[in-house]
Design a protein around this motif. Structure first.
Motif, PDB file in Angstrom:
ATOM      1  N   ARG A  97      -9.749   3.781 -13.988  1.00  0.00           N
ATOM      2  CA  ARG A  97      -9.352   2.770 -13.003  1.00  0.00           C
ATOM      3  C   ARG A  97     -10.555   1.949 -12.565  1.00  0.00           C
TER       4      ARG A  97
ATOM      5  N   TRP B 117      -8.315   2.398  -4.002  1.00  0.00           N
ATOM      6  CA  TRP B 117      -7.580   1.389  -3.245  1.00  0.00           C
ATOM      7  C   TRP B 117      -6.141   1.281  -3.725  1.00  0.00           C
ATOM      8  N   SER B 118      -5.179   1.665  -2.869  1.00  0.00           N
ATOM      9  CA  SER B 118      -3.774   1.425  -3.201  1.00  0.00           C
ATOM     10  C   SER B 118      -3.529  -0.079  -3.229  1.00  0.00           C
TER      11      SER B 118
ATOM     12  N   ARG C  26       0.821  -1.211   0.000  1.00  0.00           N
ATOM     13  CA  ARG C  26       0.000   0.000   0.000  1.00  0.00           C
ATOM     14  C   ARG C  26       0.857   1.264   0.000  1.00  0.00           C
TER      15      ARG C  26
ATOM     16  N   THR D 285      -3.082   1.095  -8.231  1.00  0.00           N
ATOM     17  CA  THR D 285      -4.259   0.693  -7.466  1.00  0.00           C
ATOM     18  C   THR D 285      -4.576  -0.760  -7.809  1.00  0.00           C
TER      19      THR D 285
ATOM     20  N   SER E 220       0.843   3.636  -3.290  1.00  0.00           N
ATOM     21  CA  SER E 220       0.377   5.022  -3.151  1.00  0.00           C
ATOM     22  C   SER E 220       1.385   5.987  -3.761  1.00  0.00           C
TER      23      SER E 220
END
Length: 141
Positions: free
Chosen positions: A90, A95-96, A27, A36, A31
């Motif tokens: 996306r 959501w990373s 994550r 993602t 980020s």
């Protein structure tokens, strides 16, 4: 933007702590790099094995570098690409790295994925008779 969806088998079952560490590192890095996605982990008591299915998406060059790291990661093997392509929007924008530790009951209604540890899963995968991988992951999203 590029996306890749794949399945793999863990070299050894992942503990909750190992999954937590994997997610924290993923994550943070994702980020920073604009990646993602979603990661599902399934442990099979019957075979004492863990399995992953993951969707990752991001800028082409960054995603290619991530894919190289994933492909060389010694914590898993039998890495099979289910879907790969380009997109403008996306699928997992917030959501990373979304995550779910999946139980067999979570997969009962999804033919083909319910028994990832069985030989029939891998035979269907080779014959390209699997449900649409991206739609499966979007369902969990």
């Amino acid at each position: 933007m590029k996306y890749i969806v794949y399945v793999s088998q863990a070299k050894a079952p992942f503990s909750k702590l190992a999954l937590k560490e994997l997610l924290e590192k993923s994550r943070a890095r994702n980020s920073n790099e604009g990646i993602t996605g979603l990661l599902l982990y399934r442990y099979s008591d019957d075979f004492d094995k863990g399995y992953f299915i993951q969707a990752i998406e991001g800028p082409d060059d960054v995603l290619n570098a991530l894919w190289d790291r994933i492909s060389e990661d010694r914590r898993h093997h039998t890495i099979v690409t289910l879907a790969e392509g380009k997109q403008t929007d996306r699928m997992f924008p917030n959501w990373s790295m979304g995550f779910r530790n999946v139980e067999a009951k979570d997969l009962e209604a999804l033919p083909g994925f319910a028994e990832i540890e069985t030989e029939s899963f891998w035979e269907n995968l080779k014959a390209n008779e699997m449900p649409e991988a991206v739609e499966l992951l979007r369902g969990f999203y």
